[in-house]
Design a protein around this motif. Structure first.
Motif, PDB file in Angstrom:
ATOM      1  N   THR A 275      -3.367 -30.470  22.821  1.00 41.45           N
ATOM      2  CA  THR A 275      -3.223 -30.848  21.422  1.00 41.45           C
ATOM      3  C   THR A 275      -3.009 -29.633  20.522  1.00 41.45           C
ATOM      4  N   VAL A 276      -2.773 -29.918  19.262  1.00 37.58           N
ATOM      5  CA  VAL A 276      -2.682 -28.857  18.270  1.00 37.58           C
ATOM      6  C   VAL A 276      -3.978 -28.054  18.244  1.00 37.58           C
ATOM      7  N   GLY A 277      -5.102 -28.745  18.442  1.00 38.13           N
ATOM      8  CA  GLY A 277      -6.378 -28.056  18.464  1.00 38.13           C
ATOM      9  C   GLY A 277      -6.454 -26.997  19.550  1.00 38.13           C
ATOM     10  N   TYR A 278      -5.822 -27.246  20.688  1.00 36.02           N
ATOM     11  CA  TYR A 278      -5.795 -26.266  21.779  1.00 36.02           C
ATOM     12  C   TYR A 278      -5.096 -24.988  21.320  1.00 36.02           C
ATOM     13  N   LEU A 279      -3.943 -25.141  20.654  1.00 38.88           N
ATOM     14  CA  LEU A 279      -3.203 -23.957  20.216  1.00 38.88           C
ATOM     15  C   LEU A 279      -3.922 -23.216  19.102  1.00 38.88           C
ATOM     16  N   THR A 280      -4.518 -23.954  18.169  1.00 43.37           N
ATOM     17  CA  THR A 280      -5.218 -23.266  17.075  1.00 43.37           C
ATOM     18  C   THR A 280      -6.423 -22.490  17.591  1.00 43.37           C
ATOM     19  N   GLU A 281      -7.048 -23.009  18.637  1.00 41.93           N
ATOM     20  CA  GLU A 281      -8.177 -22.282  19.236  1.00 41.93           C
ATOM     21  C   GLU A 281      -7.699 -20.981  19.865  1.00 41.93           C
ATOM     22  N   LEU A 282      -6.530 -21.036  20.537  1.00 47.86           N
ATOM     23  CA  LEU A 282      -5.979 -19.811  21.112  1.00 47.86           C
ATOM     24  C   LEU A 282      -5.623 -18.812  20.017  1.00 47.86           C
ATOM     25  N   MET A 283      -5.083 -19.301  18.893  1.00 48.26           N
ATOM     26  CA  MET A 283      -4.756 -18.402  17.783  1.00 48.26           C
ATOM     27  C   MET A 283      -6.017 -17.756  17.215  1.00 48.26           C
ATOM     28  N   ALA A 284      -7.073 -18.558  17.104  1.00 49.19           N
ATOM     29  CA  ALA A 284      -8.334 -18.014  16.593  1.00 49.19           C
ATOM     30  C   ALA A 284      -8.860 -16.931  17.518  1.00 49.19           C
ATOM     31  N   ASN A 285      -8.729 -17.147  18.822  1.00 44.83           N
ATOM     32  CA  ASN A 285      -9.192 -16.158  19.803  1.00 44.83           C
ATOM     33  C   ASN A 285      -8.377 -14.870  19.740  1.00 44.83           C
ATOM     34  N   SER A 286      -7.144 -14.979  19.186  1.00 45.48           N
ATOM     35  CA  SER A 286      -6.280 -13.799  19.086  1.00 45.48           C
ATOM     36  C   SER A 286      -6.467 -13.050  17.777  1.00 45.48           C
TER      37      SER A 286
END
Length: 723
Positions: free
Chosen positions: A666-677
Motif C-alpha cells: 500500500t501507500v503506507g508501505y512506501l511512506t514508511e520506507l520514505m520515513a526510514n530514509s
C-alpha cells in the motif's frame, strides 16, 4: 478534437484547462457554473473561479457547457435512471406478493390470459412472459415527481476541479504521463493514450516508454506521422501490427491482421530487420508467439523485400524452417538436471526473469547452499529490475507464508479470477525474510526523499497500482486490494446498461455473508425486501437504457460482508453492450431525494470485463462497527445465460476469502520506507497548510498548496512506482 482532448484532461486529472478568451465580466456566469457543478457533486477551486470571473460571459458559458457534460458523464448523470417501483426505496412489495400481482394482471389481459392459464396448468410460471413484469410502468418524469428533493448533507461528495495550464500544456503533460507510465494501463486508458499519441506525435516525447503495450500505441501514432519507430524486440513489431489492426496489443487475445499498405509493410519489415541484425539472439522471442508471426507474415509478404533478409529469418523461425534456441529452454534444461545454482547463474543475465522465477528456484533447491546462491543472485541483480517487478515480487513474498493449506487466487489481465488450493512446497522462512529485506532496501533506495511529506490517513490503505489493469476506469475508483472507509447510514448500489443489438437483462444483487463467509441473506429480483434493505425491481430489456438499485441500511445489516454483484442473466456481455457501469452512493437517513443523486455518488466504474458476473468491490464491517470497502475489480466466467446470485454464492464467498486474506503493498508501505530514509512524514491537516512546497499524498488535491508542491492522488498514483 480540441473538446475531446479537454474532456480527457478533466477525466484523468480533475484539472480544468485554463480557458482562452477575451477579458470580461464573467463573475455572475462563473458563480452560476459553480452552482451547477455543485448539484452534481463538483466545484471549482478558488483559482479556477477567479480565472473564469475575469473572462467574457460567453467564454464562461461555453466552458461550463463542455465541463458539465464531462463531469455528468463521469458520475453517471448523463443518463436517466428510472426504477421499476416508482417510490423506491419506499413501498417495495414482498416478492411473492409482487409476482402474484403480475400473474393477476396478466389474467386480466385478454392476449396474455390463455398463455398464463396454460402455464398455471403445468405448475410453472415464466415471469418474463407476464406483460407487467420487467418493463417500466411509468415515465422518468413521473418517477421524479414521486420523490422529494435531496436535502444537503455535510457528507455529500464535492470533487474539486482545479485550474490547469493552457489546453496544449495540459494535453502534453497527460500524454507524457500515460505514455511514460511505469505500470500497464487499462483498456480504457490505452484507448485514451491512442488519441493523445496521435495529437502529440510531433511534440515532446517521454524519455522512456517502459511498458510494451504503451509503446505499441505510441508507435502506431509515430508510424502515421512518419517518425522513427521505438523498437528493440521483434515482439514490439508484432504489438505494433496488432495496434494497426485494431487488435490486442497485450497479445492475450488473437488478432485478425488486416491488409496493410505497402508503406506500412516496408516499415514493419525494416523494423524487424534492424532488431535482428543488431541482436540475432532475439529471434528466440518469435517462438513465444509463433502462430501470430505466421499470420503476420502472410500479410507482410517478406519474400517481396530481399533487402531485409533478417526480417525473413523471423518468419522462417515461426514456420520452423530455422532453429532458434530460447533462453527459457536453456534454463529448463538446467533445472531438469537439478542444477539450481547453474540456472540462477544463467538467469543473472536476465534479471526480470530471475525475479519471476525466484519461488520456483527456491522450491527446487535441494540444499541451503543452492538457496543461498539463488538469494545472492537476486540481491546482486535487484538494481537492474524494474520497480514494478521488484514491488510485485515483494508483495508476493509477503503473502508466501510458511504455513500450508492456504488458497491461491489467480487473476488474469482482464480481471477474470479463480481460486485453487495452494499445493506448493513451502519457501524456507529465513530465505523469504532475507529476500524481503533486500527488496525493501532496493525500493527504499529508489524512492525520492522529499524534505517534507504530508499524507492523508485515508490514503495509507490504498494499494499500489502495480498494473493499471487492476483498476477499472471511472470516478472515485481505487486499485484492486485497496481499503477505504465508508461513512453514512444508507449504502445504495446502482447499475446502468444499454443494449446494443439484443434484448439484454442484467441483474444487480447483493450477497450478505457472515465472518466465516457463509451466506446470511441476499437482495435481488428474487428477494426484493429484507431486514437490510430493498431492491428497486427487475428490468429485463434496455433498448433505451435501464437501471437497477439496491438500498441498504448499514446499521441493520446482519453479517460481516456485503458483496454487490452484477449478473448477466441474458443477452449481451458487459464488453458487448453499448454502455454499462456500476457505482455506489452514500446518504444519511433523512436525505430522501431521487433514487440516483449525483452528488451522493462515491464511485462509478465502467463494466467492461470478460466474464458474466461482475464483482466491483466488497464491504466489510470491522469489530468497532465501522464499514470499509475492499476493491475487487473482478469477473467470474459464469454461465452463458441465467446467472443469479443464488447460483454463485459459493464461488463468490471462496473468491472473497482469498482476496480478503491476501495483503497488498500500500501507500503506507512506501511512506514508511520514505520515513526510514529521513523524510519528515506528517499527517495532513487542512487547518495548517504550509507556505512552502511539499509532497502531498491524498485522495484528492487540497486547495492552498504551494504551486511547486508535488501532489499524488489516485489519478496519478502510478507516479509513486519507482522505475
Amino acid at each position: 478534437m480540441v473538446h475531446r482532448l479537454e474532456r480527457l484532461v478533466i477525466r484523468h486529472t480533475l484539472r480544468l484547462p485554463s480557458p482562452a478568451g477575451p477579458v470580461g465580466q464573467g463573475d455572475v456566469a462563473a458563480r452560476q457554473f459553480d452552482a451547477a457543478l455543485i448539484s452534481v457533486g463538483f466545484k471549482l477551486s478558488a483559482d479556477a473561479l477567479r480565472r473564469l470571473s475575469g473572462l467574457s460571459e460567453g467564454t464562461v458559458v461555453d466552458t461550463a457547457v463542455r465541463t458539465l457534460e464531462t463531469v455528468r458523464e463521469m458520475v453517471g448523470d448523463h443518463v436517466q435512471h428510472n426504477v421499476y417501483f416508482r417510490d423506491f426505496p419506499a413501498n417495495v412489495p414482498d416478492t411473492f406478493e409482487f409476482w402474484t400481482r403480475c400473474v393477476r394482471e396478466a389474467l386480466e389481459d385478454r392476449k396474455a390470459r390463455p398463455g398464463v392459464l396454460a402455464q398455471l396448468r403445468d405448475g410453472v410460471i415464466n415471469l418474463l412472459t407476464l406483460p407487467s413484469y420487467g418493463n417500466y410502468r411509468h415515465t422518468y418524469d413521473e418517477m421524479l415527481a414521486a420523490h422529494d428533493e435531496l436535502t444537503a448533507a455535510l457528507g455529500d461528495r464535492l470533487t474539486v476541479l482545479h485550474l490547469g495550464g493552457t489546453p496544449a500544456d495540459e494535453v502534453t503533460a497527460l500524454y507524457l504521463a500515460l505514455a511514460g507510465s511505469t505500470t500497464p494501463l487499462g483498456e480504457e486508458h490505452l484507448a485514451d493514450l491512442k488519441v493523445l499519441a496521435e495529437h502529440c506525435a510531433d511534440g515532446p516525447q517521454p524519455e522512456t516508454i517502459p511498458v510494451r503495450e504503451n509503446r505499441a500505441v505510441v508507435n502506431e501514432a509515430r508510424l502515421k506521422a512518419g517518425s522513427v519507430l521505438l523498437l528493440d524486440t521483434v515482439t514490439d513489431v508484432l504489438r505494433l501490427a496488432c495496434a494497426l489492426s485494431g487488435g490486442d496489443v497485450s497479445l492475450q487475445e488473437r488478432t485478425r491482421f488486416r491488409a496493410l499498405s505497402r508503406p506500412v509493410r516496408r516499415a514493419l519489415l525494416a523494423g524487424l530487420d534492424s532488431v535482428v541484425a543488431a541482436a540475432p539472439a532475439k529471434l528466440a522471442d518469435v517462438l513465444t508467439h509463433r502462430e501470430a508471426f505466421k499470420r503476420l507474415g502472410e500479410r507482410l509478404h517478406p519474400h517481396e523485400y530481399p533487402q531485409w533478409p533478417h526480417a525473413a529469418e523471423v518468419f522462417a523461425v515461426a514456420r520452423g524452417e530455422k532453429k532458434a534456441h530460447t533462453f527459457d529452454a536453456r534454463v529448463e534444461a538446467l533445472l531438469g538436471a537439478d542444477d539450481v545454482t547453474g540456472a540462477a547463474e544463467l538467469l543473472r543475465s536476465a534479471p526480470g526473469r530471475l525475479f519471476r522465477a525466484l519461488d520456483r528456484l527456491l522450491r527446487s533447491a535441494a540444499t541451503q547452499e543452492e538457496r543461498d546462491a539463488v538469494v545472492a543472485a537476486a540481491e546482486e541483480v535487484a538494481p537492474e529490475v524494474s520497480g514494478r517487478v521488484v514491488l510485485s515480487v515483494r508483495e508476493y513474498l509477503h503473502n508466501r507464508a510458511e504455513e500450508t493449506g492456504r488458497q491461491r487466487v489467480f487473476i488474469n489481465r482482464a480481471g477474470r479470477a479463480h481460486v485453487a488450493d495452494d499445493t506448493r512446497a513451502v519457501v524456507p522462512e529465513a530465505d523469504r525474510k532475507r529476500l524481503i529485506a533486500a527488496l525493501d532496501a532496493e525500493v527504499g533506495r529508489r524512492l525520492p526523499v522529499p524534505e517534507r511529506l504530508l499524507v492523508d490517513p485515508d490514503m495509507l490503505d490504498v494499494a499500489l497500482p502495480l498494473s493499471g489493469r487492476a483498476t477499472a476506469a471511472g470516478l472515485g475508483v481505487l486499485p484492486r486490494g485497496s481499503v477505504s472507509p465508508v461513512e453514512g447510514e444508507l449504502l445504495r448500489f446502482f447499475v446502468y446498461w444499454k443494449q446494443k443489438q439484443r434484448i439484454t437483462d442484467y441483474d444487480l444483487s447483493a450477497l450478505l455473508l457472515d465472518a466465516r463467509y457463509d451466506t446470511v441473506s441476499w437482495l435481488s429480483y428474487t428477494n426484493l425486501t429484507e431486514v437490510e434493505g430493498e431492491h428497486s425491481g427487475d428490468i429485463t430489456n434496455a433498448p433505451d437504457g435501464a437501471s437497477e438499485f439496491i438500498n441498504l441500511r448499514l446499521g441493520a445489516v446482519r453479517g460481516t460482508y456485503i458483496v454487490p454483484q452484477v449478473n448477466v442473466y441474458s443477452g449481451e456481455k458487459f464488453e458487448d453492450a453499448e454502455e454499462s457501469f456500476f457505482g455506489f452512493m452514500l446518504r444519511e437517513a433523512e436525505q430522501q431525494g431521487r433514487p440516483f443523486e449525483p452528488r451522493t455518488v462515491r464511485m462509478k466504474s465502467e463494466l467492461r470485463g470478460p466474464g458474466r458476473v461482475a464483482l466491483p468491490l466488497a464491504f466489510r464491517r470491522a469489530e468497532d462497527g465501522s464499514w470499509h470497502a475492499k476493491w475487487l475489480h473482478l469477473y467470474l466466467k459464469g454461465h452463458p445465460a441465467y446467472n443469479r446470485v443464488e447460483g454463485n454464492q459459493v464461488s463468490v464467498a471462496t473468491l472473497l476469502r482469498g482476496i480478503v486474506e491476501r495483503e497488498q503493498l500500500t501507500v503506507g508501505y512506501l511512506t514508511e520506507l520514505m520515513a526510514n530514509s529521513g523524510t519528515d512524514v506528517a499527517t495532513w491537516d487542512a487547518e495548517s497548510v504550509p507556505d512552502g512546497p511539499v509532497t502531498y499524498i491524498g485522495l484528492e488535491r487540497p486547495e492552498g498548496l504551494h504551486p511547486d508542491s508535488v501532489v499524488i492522488t489516485p489519478e496519478n498514483l502510478r507516479d509513486l512506482i519507482p522505475e
